[in-house]
Design a protein around this motif. Sequence first.
Motif, PDB file in Angstrom:
ATOM      1  N   LYS A 135      13.184  21.744 -12.662  1.00 35.18           N
ATOM      2  CA  LYS A 135      11.857  21.370 -12.680  1.00 35.18           C
ATOM      3  C   LYS A 135      11.126  21.566 -14.211  1.00 35.18           C
ATOM      4  CE  LYS A 135      10.639  21.983  -7.782  1.00 35.18           C
ATOM      5  NZ  LYS A 135       9.574  22.610  -6.971  1.00 35.18           N
ATOM      6  N   THR A 137       8.168  18.951 -16.628  1.00 39.78           N
ATOM      7  CA  THR A 137       6.993  18.208 -16.696  1.00 39.78           C
ATOM      8  C   THR A 137       7.245  16.914 -17.651  1.00 39.78           C
ATOM      9  OG1 THR A 137       5.959  19.147 -18.524  1.00 39.78           O
ATOM     10  CG2 THR A 137       5.238  19.858 -16.706  1.00 39.78           C
ATOM     11  N   ARG A 147       0.226  15.758 -18.160  1.00 37.33           N
ATOM     12  CA  ARG A 147       1.329  16.109 -17.871  1.00 37.33           C
ATOM     13  C   ARG A 147       1.797  16.076 -16.261  1.00 37.33           C
ATOM     14  NH1 ARG A 147       4.130  21.045 -21.114  1.00 37.33           N
ATOM     15  NH2 ARG A 147       4.145  20.310 -23.089  1.00 37.33           N
ATOM     16  N   THR A 149       4.679  16.456 -13.070  1.00 41.52           N
ATOM     17  CA  THR A 149       5.852  17.275 -12.501  1.00 41.52           C
ATOM     18  C   THR A 149       7.105  16.530 -12.390  1.00 41.52           C
ATOM     19  OG1 THR A 149       4.389  19.036 -11.501  1.00 41.52           O
ATOM     20  CG2 THR A 149       6.631  18.871 -10.958  1.00 41.52           C
ATOM     21  N   GLN A 151      11.682  16.729 -11.530  1.00 43.76           N
ATOM     22  CA  GLN A 151      12.571  17.356 -10.853  1.00 43.76           C
ATOM     23  C   GLN A 151      13.870  16.674 -11.304  1.00 43.76           C
ATOM     24  OE1 GLN A 151      12.290  18.570  -6.836  1.00 43.76           O
ATOM     25  NE2 GLN A 151      13.899  20.185  -7.216  1.00 43.76           N
ATOM     26  N   THR A 172       6.753  12.917  -9.680  1.00 46.30           N
ATOM     27  CA  THR A 172       5.871  13.089  -8.444  1.00 46.30           C
ATOM     28  C   THR A 172       4.579  12.034  -8.729  1.00 46.30           C
ATOM     29  OG1 THR A 172       4.238  14.523  -9.899  1.00 46.30           O
ATOM     30  CG2 THR A 172       5.877  15.587  -8.443  1.00 46.30           C
TER      31      THR A 172
END
Length: 273
Positions: A135, A137, A147, A149, A151, A172
């Motif tokens: 993970k 940013t 920023r 997130t 993954q 996200t």
Amino acid sequence: MSTRHRWLMAGIRIFLLMVAGGAIATASIVPPASARGAPVRYACPMHPDVRADAKAPCPICRMALEPSAAREAPGHIDPRALENLRRHDAFDVAQIHDLPSNVPELRAPAWVEDDGLVSAIFYNEQLESLGAGEKGTFAPTADPKSRMTVQRALDAPIPWDKSSTRLRFHLTRTLVPGVVGWVALARKPQKRLTVPTSAILHAPDASYVLVVGSDGSTFEKRPVELGETFRPSDTTVVLSGLYAEERVVARAAFFLDTELRSSERTAKQEAAR
């Protein structure tokens, strides 16, 4: 840092190199007489320690070995010029460091793909510390404070060039395809062989350093494969072609290399007569 400030710093560094280069401007550098008639040998462009008397594939990377007679013939510098180099602290040593000590993030240039995933380009050696589902940013260049997130996706890494790889990340949030920015991940300590960035010289087909010979007065052009550069400390990771504790020319390397090239041309002209 503003564009004006970056240009100012670049100008200061060039000026300092010119001052240091003055110490070796009068150096007399000539290849040893024995090297003029040296037989042609072959070496791997990525792994210079792999050498042979005939063309063959490198046993490490399978690249074709290339003629290396000119690269193996070290340039010689007279004692007075050598003393000038020592007086101006022109040499440094390749060292293994724990990286990084002052760079908390691993940053990679990135962009949003048509399918909404983010692609980011990492150096190959950085992949060792990146696990599945890592993970981090994503910060768009247009709004670096925003920023989001990300993954790591399950996609297999995709080779980008000989030194870097493309990884993909889930966002996200939904962003318009084509948005560019930076992916930042937590950096994990790694041991890496490094040299001062000022020691790196670049040619159209390779990067190299000037390695100080065991006699202390000759210099070998050694091709190297490079990794990440750390700007705060002005050090560059060397992936292959150099060993720990080898001495390199770290200051005025460009000027010394120019003298070596000039000497090589003169030697070839004399041999052709």
